[in-house]
Design a protein around this motif. Structure first.
Motif, mmCIF file in Angstrom:
data_model
loop_
_atom_site.group_PDB
_atom_site.id
_atom_site.type_symbol
_atom_site.label_atom_id
_atom_site.label_comp_id
_atom_site.label_asym_id
_atom_site.label_seq_id
_atom_site.Cartn_x
_atom_site.Cartn_y
_atom_site.Cartn_z
ATOM 1 N N UNK A 169 0.860 -1.188 0.000
ATOM 2 C CA UNK A 169 0.000 0.000 0.000
ATOM 3 C C UNK A 169 0.895 1.237 0.000
ATOM 4 N N UNK A 170 0.681 2.118 -0.969
ATOM 5 C CA UNK A 170 1.536 3.309 -1.098
ATOM 6 C C UNK A 170 0.797 4.600 -0.777
ATOM 7 N N UNK A 171 -0.523 4.514 -0.623
ATOM 8 C CA UNK A 171 -1.306 5.674 -0.193
ATOM 9 C C UNK A 171 -2.537 5.159 0.524
ATOM 10 N N UNK A 172 -2.943 5.862 1.581
ATOM 11 C CA UNK A 172 -4.143 5.442 2.307
ATOM 12 C C UNK A 172 -4.849 6.644 2.911
ATOM 13 N N UNK A 173 -6.158 6.677 2.774
ATOM 14 C CA UNK A 173 -7.002 7.649 3.477
ATOM 15 C C UNK A 173 -8.292 6.936 3.843
ATOM 16 N N UNK A 174 -9.229 7.641 4.440
ATOM 17 C CA UNK A 174 -10.471 6.998 4.864
ATOM 18 C C UNK A 174 -11.287 6.495 3.676
ATOM 19 N N UNK A 175 -11.203 7.184 2.557
ATOM 20 C CA UNK A 175 -12.053 6.845 1.413
ATOM 21 C C UNK A 175 -11.493 5.710 0.563
ATOM 22 N N UNK A 176 -10.179 5.659 0.381
ATOM 23 C CA UNK A 176 -9.591 4.629 -0.482
ATOM 24 C C UNK A 176 -8.107 4.472 -0.166
ATOM 25 N N UNK A 177 -7.543 3.420 -0.735
ATOM 26 C CA UNK A 177 -6.099 3.166 -0.619
ATOM 27 C C UNK A 177 -5.578 2.754 -1.981
ATOM 28 N N UNK A 178 -4.299 2.959 -2.195
ATOM 29 C CA UNK A 178 -3.651 2.591 -3.449
ATOM 30 C C UNK A 178 -2.468 1.679 -3.142
ATOM 31 N N UNK A 179 -2.322 0.640 -3.937
ATOM 32 C CA UNK A 179 -1.180 -0.255 -3.732
ATOM 33 C C UNK A 179 -0.570 -0.651 -5.062
ATOM 34 N N UNK A 180 0.669 -1.122 -4.991
ATOM 35 C CA UNK A 180 1.386 -1.666 -6.140
ATOM 36 C C UNK A 180 1.462 -3.174 -5.937
ATOM 37 N N UNK A 181 0.895 -3.947 -6.869
ATOM 38 C CA UNK A 181 0.798 -5.389 -6.660
ATOM 39 C C UNK A 181 0.575 -6.078 -8.001
ATOM 40 N N UNK A 182 0.710 -7.406 -8.007
ATOM 41 C CA UNK A 182 0.409 -8.163 -9.228
ATOM 42 C C UNK A 182 -1.018 -8.674 -9.223
ATOM 43 N N UNK A 183 -1.592 -8.852 -8.047
ATOM 44 C CA UNK A 183 -2.936 -9.403 -7.910
ATOM 45 C C UNK A 183 -3.901 -8.321 -7.438
ATOM 46 N N UNK A 184 -4.799 -7.856 -8.284
ATOM 47 C CA UNK A 184 -5.727 -6.800 -7.859
ATOM 48 C C UNK A 184 -6.791 -7.282 -6.881
ATOM 49 N N UNK A 185 -6.935 -8.599 -6.726
ATOM 50 C CA UNK A 185 -7.916 -9.168 -5.780
ATOM 51 C C UNK A 185 -9.329 -8.654 -6.047
ATOM 52 N N UNK A 186 -9.647 -8.533 -7.321
ATOM 53 C CA UNK A 186 -10.979 -8.106 -7.709
ATOM 54 C C UNK A 186 -11.206 -6.610 -7.668
ATOM 55 N N UNK A 187 -10.173 -5.850 -7.349
ATOM 56 C CA UNK A 187 -10.298 -4.393 -7.250
ATOM 57 C C UNK A 187 -9.927 -3.726 -8.576
ATOM 58 N N UNK A 188 -10.387 -2.491 -8.814
ATOM 59 C CA UNK A 188 -9.983 -1.774 -10.032
ATOM 60 C C UNK A 188 -8.473 -1.609 -10.079
ATOM 61 N N UNK A 189 -7.912 -1.735 -11.272
ATOM 62 C CA UNK A 189 -6.453 -1.650 -11.385
ATOM 63 C C UNK A 189 -6.048 -1.247 -12.798
ATOM 64 N N UNK A 190 -4.773 -0.937 -12.941
ATOM 65 C CA UNK A 190 -4.201 -0.618 -14.250
ATOM 66 C C UNK A 190 -2.739 -1.024 -14.229
ATOM 67 N N UNK A 191 -2.236 -1.521 -15.341
ATOM 68 C CA UNK A 191 -0.822 -1.897 -15.438
ATOM 69 C C UNK A 191 0.059 -0.665 -15.321
ATOM 70 N N UNK A 192 1.227 -0.849 -14.690
ATOM 71 C CA UNK A 192 2.183 0.249 -14.588
ATOM 72 C C UNK A 192 2.890 0.476 -15.914
ATOM 73 N N UNK A 193 3.075 -0.588 -16.697
ATOM 74 C CA UNK A 193 3.771 -0.480 -17.967
ATOM 75 C C UNK A 193 4.910 -1.469 -18.053
ATOM 76 N N UNK A 194 5.635 -1.427 -19.144
ATOM 77 C CA UNK A 194 6.709 -2.394 -19.371
ATOM 78 C C UNK A 194 8.008 -2.026 -18.673
ATOM 79 N N UNK A 195 8.138 -0.750 -18.305
ATOM 80 C CA UNK A 195 9.364 -0.292 -17.652
ATOM 81 C C UNK A 195 9.022 0.876 -16.733
ATOM 82 N N UNK A 196 9.870 1.148 -15.741
ATOM 83 C CA UNK A 196 9.594 2.283 -14.854
ATOM 84 C C UNK A 196 9.893 3.621 -15.528
ATOM 85 N N UNK A 197 8.894 4.480 -15.552
ATOM 86 C CA UNK A 197 9.064 5.834 -16.068
ATOM 87 C C UNK A 197 7.973 6.702 -15.430
#
Length: 249
Positions: A169-197
């Motif tokens: 988890x890289x961000x958290x507040x009362x309304x939502x949290x954001x994490x970097x992971x391979x398994x979205x566990x049924x949550x909305x997600x988007x790929x980071x991409x093929x390389x870090x930029x």
């Protein structure tokens, strides 16, 4: 979790302690309050996290008359450090508590909720970047890499408020949290991409669903619109925190 893995994660949260003191890495002390700091993070996680927020090559001064390790706010355009809010003794005490913590999950939680490390930037060359969120990104990448995942496997995942996945988890507040992971566990997600930029806006735009009420809330509408323009990851995550605080979200 093995002792060696735990130690690597703990060292990850301490790897940029020198930036809090405005010291160059090469000449900074190797210990702080009796604990090792400023150690190299394995698996290239630090370099990849840097690439998410900063361009490659030799850094250049991007803001005239701002050469300190205190972060500039995208909302106010001014330094987030205020002697009225953060006394020197208060900052030193809070930083000490962060760095000497020896429980890896407690350390992750402490960084997520700290307002003190939000005061500092990743580098004076890019003063809108955030040391807090750079460190959390390093930890998330490191934890994924140690599980054998490649960068191209990773996703930005939107979790419900109150959900904390240790080190991811890289961000958290009362309304939502954001994490970097391979398994979205049924949550909305988007790929980071093929390389870090600097791909924050790209990932945010590709999310399957967003956590903001843009159809009904003018504040969420403004926040969302600006997040679609910010490229640097640590800057964007810090902007969410600053915005939520400024407008009492």
């Amino acid at each position: 979790m093995s002792d060696s893995r735990t130690r690597v994660l703990i060292n990850c949260y301490r790897h940029d302690a020198h930036k809090i003191n405005g010291q160059p890495h090469d000449t900074a002390p190797e210990t702080f309050a009796g604990v090792p700091v400023n150690q190299t993070v394995p698996h290239g996680a630090d370099g990849d996290a840097s690439a998410l927020s900063r361009p490659s090559g030799e850094p250049k001064q991007t803001m005239e008359n701002h050469e300190t390790h205190y972060r500039l706010s995208l909302i106010e355009g001014e330094s987030r450090y205020s002697p009225d809010k953060f006394t020197r003794n208060g900052v030193e005490s809070a930083v000490r508590d962060l760095l000497i913590e020896d429980d890896h999950e407690a350390m992750h939680q402490a960084w997520l909720t700290s307002d003190v490390v939000s005061v500092f930037n990743e580098t004076v060359y890019y003063p809108y970047t955030s040391l807090k969120y750079h460190t959390l990104l390093v930890a998330a990448l490191l934890d994924n890499y140690r599980d054998g995942h490649e960068f191209a496997d990773l996703r930005l995942v939107v979790d419900d408020g109150g959900v904390f996945v240790p080190h991811r988890t890289v961000y958290a507040c009362e309304e939502f949290a954001l994490r970097i992971d391979v398994d979205p566990r049924g949550q909305p997600s988007a790929r980071l991409g093929s390389r870090p930029w600097r791909s924050w806006a790209s990932a945010w735009n590709r999310l399957e669903a967003h956590p903001l009420e843009t159809a009904h809330d003018k504040y969420d509408m403004v926040l969302d619109a600006n997040l679609r323009r910010i490229a640097a990851w640590s800057t964007a995550l810090q902007y969410i925190e600053d915005y939520m605080e400024a407008f009492d979200r």
